[in-house]
Design a protein around this motif. Sequence first.
Motif, PDB file in Angstrom:
ATOM      1  N   TYR A  10     107.455  44.641 106.942  1.00 11.02           N
ATOM      2  CA  TYR A  10     106.326  45.433 106.449  1.00 11.02           C
ATOM      3  C   TYR A  10     106.107  45.173 104.964  1.00 11.02           C
ATOM      4  CZ  TYR A  10     106.880  48.026 110.773  1.00 11.02           C
ATOM      5  OH  TYR A  10     106.972  48.368 112.087  1.00 11.02           O
ATOM      6  N   PHE A  11     104.841  44.985 104.612  1.00  5.97           N
ATOM      7  CA  PHE A  11     104.417  44.885 103.217  1.00  5.97           C
ATOM      8  C   PHE A  11     103.577  46.125 102.953  1.00  5.97           C
ATOM      9  CE2 PHE A  11     105.461  40.636 104.316  1.00  5.97           C
ATOM     10  CZ  PHE A  11     105.803  39.991 103.139  1.00  5.97           C
ATOM     11  N   ARG A  12     103.999  46.940 101.978  1.00  3.48           N
ATOM     12  CA  ARG A  12     103.286  48.187 101.707  1.00  3.48           C
ATOM     13  C   ARG A  12     103.011  48.324 100.219  1.00  3.48           C
ATOM     14  NH1 ARG A  12     103.126  52.305 105.850  1.00  3.48           N
ATOM     15  NH2 ARG A  12     102.102  53.444 104.191  1.00  3.48           N
ATOM     16  N   ASN A  13     101.863  48.924  99.935  1.00  2.00           N
ATOM     17  CA  ASN A  13     101.522  49.295  98.571  1.00  2.00           C
ATOM     18  C   ASN A  13     100.788  50.622  98.653  1.00  2.00           C
ATOM     19  OD1 ASN A  13     100.199  49.648  96.039  1.00  2.00           O
ATOM     20  ND2 ASN A  13     100.572  47.487  95.620  1.00  2.00           N
ATOM     21  N   LEU A  14     101.373  51.665  98.137  1.00  2.00           N
ATOM     22  CA  LEU A  14     100.782  52.998  98.215  1.00  2.00           C
ATOM     23  C   LEU A  14     100.211  53.471  96.880  1.00  2.00           C
ATOM     24  CD1 LEU A  14     103.453  54.659 100.521  1.00  2.00           C
ATOM     25  CD2 LEU A  14     101.235  53.699 101.145  1.00  2.00           C
ATOM     26  N   THR A  15      99.877  52.531  96.005  1.00  2.00           N
ATOM     27  CA  THR A  15      99.262  52.884  94.729  1.00  2.00           C
ATOM     28  C   THR A  15      97.925  53.570  94.999  1.00  2.00           C
ATOM     29  OG1 THR A  15     100.276  50.937  93.741  1.00  2.00           O
ATOM     30  CG2 THR A  15      98.517  51.995  92.492  1.00  2.00           C
ATOM     31  N   PRO A  16      97.727  54.781  94.489  1.00  2.00           N
ATOM     32  CA  PRO A  16      96.477  55.496  94.777  1.00  2.00           C
ATOM     33  C   PRO A  16      95.289  54.911  94.012  1.00  2.00           C
ATOM     34  CG  PRO A  16      97.879  56.798  93.343  1.00  2.00           C
ATOM     35  CD  PRO A  16      98.664  55.563  93.702  1.00  2.00           C
ATOM     36  N   TYR A  17      94.218  54.724  94.740  1.00  2.00           N
ATOM     37  CA  TYR A  17      92.933  54.297  94.173  1.00  2.00           C
ATOM     38  C   TYR A  17      91.847  55.091  94.864  1.00  2.00           C
ATOM     39  CZ  TYR A  17      94.317  50.294  91.373  1.00  2.00           C
ATOM     40  OH  TYR A  17      94.837  49.497  90.390  1.00  2.00           O
ATOM     41  N   ALA A  18      90.705  55.205  94.214  1.00  2.00           N
ATOM     42  CA  ALA A  18      89.566  55.855  94.868  1.00  2.00           C
ATOM     43  C   ALA A  18      89.200  55.044  96.112  1.00  2.00           C
ATOM     44  CB  ALA A  18      88.386  55.925  93.905  1.00  2.00           C
ATOM     45  N   PRO A  19      88.779  55.691  97.201  1.00  2.00           N
ATOM     46  CA  PRO A  19      88.479  54.955  98.437  1.00  2.00           C
ATOM     47  C   PRO A  19      87.491  53.809  98.247  1.00  2.00           C
ATOM     48  CG  PRO A  19      88.434  57.314  98.838  1.00  2.00           C
ATOM     49  CD  PRO A  19      88.614  57.119  97.355  1.00  2.00           C
ATOM     50  N   THR A  20      86.542  53.971  97.339  1.00  2.00           N
ATOM     51  CA  THR A  20      85.567  52.902  97.124  1.00  2.00           C
ATOM     52  C   THR A  20      86.132  51.763  96.279  1.00  2.00           C
ATOM     53  OG1 THR A  20      84.694  54.061  95.207  1.00  2.00           O
ATOM     54  CG2 THR A  20      83.595  54.442  97.329  1.00  2.00           C
ATOM     55  N   GLN A  21      87.269  51.997  95.644  1.00  2.00           N
ATOM     56  CA  GLN A  21      87.875  50.980  94.787  1.00  2.00           C
ATOM     57  C   GLN A  21      89.234  50.527  95.325  1.00  2.00           C
ATOM     58  OE1 GLN A  21      88.119  53.105  91.101  1.00  2.00           O
ATOM     59  NE2 GLN A  21      86.149  52.355  90.406  1.00  2.00           N
ATOM     60  N   ASP A  22      89.468  50.665  96.617  1.00  2.00           N
ATOM     61  CA  ASP A  22      90.779  50.337  97.178  1.00  2.00           C
ATOM     62  C   ASP A  22      90.947  48.821  97.238  1.00  2.00           C
ATOM     63  OD1 ASP A  22      93.227  50.295  98.311  1.00  2.00           O
ATOM     64  OD2 ASP A  22      92.730  51.609  99.972  1.00  2.00           O
ATOM     65  N   VAL A  23      91.523  48.283  96.186  1.00  2.00           N
ATOM     66  CA  VAL A  23      91.688  46.834  96.079  1.00  2.00           C
ATOM     67  C   VAL A  23      92.857  46.316  96.908  1.00  2.00           C
ATOM     68  CG1 VAL A  23      90.621  46.708  93.812  1.00  2.00           C
ATOM     69  CG2 VAL A  23      93.081  47.034  93.987  1.00  2.00           C
ATOM     70  N   ARG A  24      93.727  47.208  97.379  1.00  2.00           N
ATOM     71  CA  ARG A  24      94.878  46.764  98.178  1.00  2.00           C
ATOM     72  C   ARG A  24      94.425  45.988  99.402  1.00  2.00           C
ATOM     73  NH1 ARG A  24      97.566  52.477  98.874  1.00  2.00           N
ATOM     74  NH2 ARG A  24      95.391  52.801  99.299  1.00  2.00           N
ATOM     75  N   THR A  25      93.396  46.495 100.078  1.00  2.00           N
ATOM     76  CA  THR A  25      92.945  45.810 101.289  1.00  2.00           C
ATOM     77  C   THR A  25      92.412  44.427 100.950  1.00  2.00           C
ATOM     78  OG1 THR A  25      90.794  46.890 101.129  1.00  2.00           O
ATOM     79  CG2 THR A  25      92.446  47.916 102.574  1.00  2.00           C
ATOM     80  N   GLY A  26      91.866  44.249  99.760  1.00  2.00           N
ATOM     81  CA  GLY A  26      91.333  42.948  99.355  1.00  2.00           C
ATOM     82  C   GLY A  26      92.404  41.883  99.239  1.00  2.00           C
ATOM     83  N   PHE A  27      93.462  42.148  98.489  1.00  2.00           N
ATOM     84  CA  PHE A  27      94.454  41.084  98.314  1.00  2.00           C
ATOM     85  C   PHE A  27      95.322  40.901  99.551  1.00  2.00           C
ATOM     86  CE2 PHE A  27      96.469  44.554  95.764  1.00  2.00           C
ATOM     87  CZ  PHE A  27      97.699  44.665  96.405  1.00  2.00           C
ATOM     88  N   TYR A  28      95.521  41.950 100.332  1.00  2.00           N
ATOM     89  CA  TYR A  28      96.237  41.764 101.605  1.00  2.00           C
ATOM     90  C   TYR A  28      95.362  41.003 102.598  1.00  2.00           C
ATOM     91  CZ  TYR A  28     100.188  44.769 100.441  1.00  2.00           C
ATOM     92  OH  TYR A  28     101.321  45.296  99.880  1.00  2.00           O
ATOM     93  N   ARG A  29      94.068  41.334 102.611  1.00  2.00           N
ATOM     94  CA  ARG A  29      93.146  40.668 103.535  1.00  2.00           C
ATOM     95  C   ARG A  29      93.044  39.172 103.233  1.00  2.00           C
ATOM     96  NH1 ARG A  29      88.150  43.280 102.803  1.00  2.00           N
ATOM     97  NH2 ARG A  29      89.086  45.036 103.854  1.00  2.00           N
ATOM     98  N   LEU A  30      93.124  38.788 101.984  1.00  2.00           N
ATOM     99  CA  LEU A  30      93.074  37.373 101.617  1.00  2.00           C
ATOM    100  C   LEU A  30      94.411  36.670 101.868  1.00  2.00           C
ATOM    101  CD1 LEU A  30      91.123  37.730  98.263  1.00  2.00           C
ATOM    102  CD2 LEU A  30      90.243  36.806 100.417  1.00  2.00           C
ATOM    103  N   THR A  31      95.493  37.384 101.721  1.00  2.00           N
ATOM    104  CA  THR A  31      96.823  36.792 101.861  1.00  2.00           C
ATOM    105  C   THR A  31      97.140  36.402 103.295  1.00  2.00           C
ATOM    106  OG1 THR A  31      97.730  37.877  99.917  1.00  2.00           O
ATOM    107  CG2 THR A  31      99.297  37.301 101.655  1.00  2.00           C
ATOM    108  N   LEU A  32      96.883  37.296 104.242  1.00  2.00           N
ATOM    109  CA  LEU A  32      97.288  37.047 105.630  1.00  2.00           C
ATOM    110  C   LEU A  32      96.721  35.756 106.210  1.00  2.00           C
ATOM    111  CD1 LEU A  32      97.299  40.671 107.013  1.00  2.00           C
ATOM    112  CD2 LEU A  32      99.267  39.182 106.640  1.00  2.00           C
ATOM    113  N   PRO A  33      95.406  35.526 106.151  1.00  2.00           N
ATOM    114  CA  PRO A  33      94.902  34.280 106.728  1.00  2.00           C
ATOM    115  C   PRO A  33      95.360  33.032 105.966  1.00  2.00           C
ATOM    116  CG  PRO A  33      93.076  35.649 105.951  1.00  2.00           C
ATOM    117  CD  PRO A  33      94.330  36.410 105.730  1.00  2.00           C
TER     118      PRO A  33
END
Length: 117
Positions: free
Chosen positions: A86-109
């Motif tokens: 599991y790779f997790r990052n629970l750093t809080p960000y505003a829902p509209t600025q949730d950059v975690r999904t961006g770098f994870y989404r680019l990393t996996l493929p």
Amino acid sequence: MTWDLSYITKQVEEQAVEHLRAIAHDMANSIASRASVDTSRMVSNNYISQIVPDESFDDNFFLGRAGARNFMFMQVQDIKTLQDVYFRNLTPYAPTQDVRTGFYRLTLPAVARKWGY
């Protein structure tokens, strides 16, 4: 006639764990390279675990990009078995600025393509 295949089985499992660790290492490297480093809180709070997700978050954890990369590499070395990683990052960000999904989404493929998956 019986054959004891335990030695071969052990070698295959060790090689598979090394393969898993190499993939996790590439993912950690990609995440550290893509995560934002404004204060380094985001990049520093990436946790890698096996069996269950690590729910850690430290609001005062500032390692910088190189420190965070090394921190994740140390966690990758703790991978000892063929179980979920599991790779997790629970750093809080505003829902509209949730950059975690961006770098994870680019990393996996990117990592999947590198390893032929």
